[in-house]
Design an enzyme around this catalytic site. Structure first.
Site, short mmCIF file in Angstrom:
data_model
loop_
_atom_site.label_atom_id
_atom_site.label_comp_id
_atom_site.label_asym_id
_atom_site.label_seq_id
_atom_site.Cartn_x
_atom_site.Cartn_y
_atom_site.Cartn_z
N LYS A 125 0.82 -1.21 0.00
CA LYS A 125 0.00 0.00 0.00
C LYS A 125 0.86 1.26 0.00
CE LYS A 125 -4.35 -1.75 1.84
NZ LYS A 125 -5.38 -1.65 2.90
N LYS A 207 -8.40 -14.02 -10.73
CA LYS A 207 -9.55 -14.08 -9.82
C LYS A 207 -10.50 -12.90 -10.07
CE LYS A 207 -10.07 -14.06 -5.03
NZ LYS A 207 -9.49 -13.86 -3.71
N LYS A 210 -13.16 -7.15 -6.92
CA LYS A 210 -13.87 -5.88 -6.75
C LYS A 210 -13.15 -4.73 -7.42
CE LYS A 210 -15.72 -6.03 -2.07
NZ LYS A 210 -15.53 -5.60 -0.69
#
Ligand code: TRP
Length: 345
Positions: A125, A207, A210
């Protein structure tokens, strides 16, 4: 939920407690749903389940206040729409329970700077948001440890990306227990009964996620029927024409997996059903089956999100119980570390 300790019907034993935080980052995908969310309903009979909206964690990355508030309520309503029953489980909003942040401060002092520096999520991040490497992002795993430890959770369902965080929670708990005496239960990971892994409709070797930037790659559980069918029609498949499950047919394999899961059939049965039919017919059938399967969720969600007063009553009632339970352990922790007992009420 009743105040007494919950017991399982068959054995009369104390139920184990499962706890999980869900970040309010948007609508669940069909992948989340098939892989995890739809197991949550049945889980409640065997375990005592605590779920919360991790809004304290959500502000470690930039998010607009209005958006955070809206997404938190939407995530809350989605959990209920997906079958969490508040007679059996608690669903609350993290920021409303002050004990999480209070415990996390104490746990900070049992956590090493070096340990937090090695967390892969922090490194990822930080690399992704180089302009906002805030202390909260660094401290994220300690708050997560507090979330888990303050309820004496037995089990924490975590995906691969969160196992390192669970591991550090266990380390912090052990370290605290060693220094101050038995206080925290050491939580275990919970591996849910294997739900099928659902892949992107556009890149079926990846995969379904979102955060995919291509909306056609992802089916959201709140998509309407037309949208779902359109996305299925556009799903990437191979140049063949036979609906069979085989190596090299990742797109068709994925659609077969989805179709079988939502209809409750085996892959063999599904293959048989579409024998002699082309990809076009198959894709529409998959879309229809998904939409039918998700309809109750979508309808229940629409009802809940329109009833803000009811949602408020739910998170207030659950939050009150969560605060009551977590305050007991926090008092014990405060006593153990040597804080003067407070009489402030
Ligand atoms: N970090 C988790 C995630 O991003 C969310 C979370 C916060 C969590 N606190 C938790 C999960 C406690 C399990 C237990 O998915």
């Amino acid at each position: 939920m009743s105040e007494q300790v919950q017991q399982t019907a068959e054995t009369g034993q104390k139920k184990k407690r499962i706890l999980s935080g869900i970040q309010p980052t948007g609508t669940f995908t069909l992948g989340n749903y098939i892989g995890a969310v739809r197991n949550w309903g049945p889980l409640q009979d065997e375990y005592e389940c605590f779920y919360f909206i991790a809004d304290l964690h959500a502000i470690t990355v930039a998010i607009e206040p209005a958006e955070l508030r809206r997404k938190s309520l939407e995530a809350y309503a989605q959990l209920l729409a997906c079958g969490i029953d508040l007679e059996k489980s608690l669903v609350f909003i993290q920021s409303q329970i002050p004990t999480h942040a209070q415990l996390s401060w104490v746990l900070n002092c049992s956590t090493q700077f070096g340990e937090l520096s090695r967390m892969t999520q922090f490194k990822d991040k930080s690399a992704k948001h180089p302009d906002n490497i805030n202390a909260g992002l660094f401290d994220y795993p300690v708050l997560m440890a507090a979330d888990i430890l303050i309820y004496n959770a037995d089990l924490v369902p975590v995906g691969a990306d969160q196992t390192q965080h669970l591991e550090i929670a266990r380390t912090i708990a052990r370290r605290f227990n060693q220094r101050y005496g038995e206080t925290f239960k050491i939580p275990e990971g919970y591996i849910p009964p294997l739900g099928a892994k659902i892949m992107s409709l556009q890149e079926p070797t990846k995969k379904m996620s979102k955060s995919d930037t291509n909306p056609n790659a992802v089916i959201l559980i709140l998509d309407d029927k037309d949208t779902i069918i359109r996305k299925c029609k556009r799903a990437v498949t191979d140049s063949g024409s036979e609906v069979v499950y085989a190596e090299g047919k990742d797109g068709i394999n994925n659609l077969l997996t989805i179709y079988s899961t939502v209809t409750g059939r085996t892959i063999e049965e599904s293959v048989k059903e579409f024998e002699g039919q082309g990809y076009g017919t198959f894709k529409v059938a998959v879309g229809e089956a998904i939409a039918d399967h998700l309809r109750p969720v979508r309808e229940e969600y629409a009802r809940l999100i329109a009833d803000k007063a009811y949602l408020k009553e739910c998170y207030t009632r659950c939050g009150t119980e969560a605060l009551r339970q977590s305050s007991r352990l926090l008092s014990k922790v405060y006593r153990k570390v040597g804080f003067v007992q407070s009489e402030i009420r």
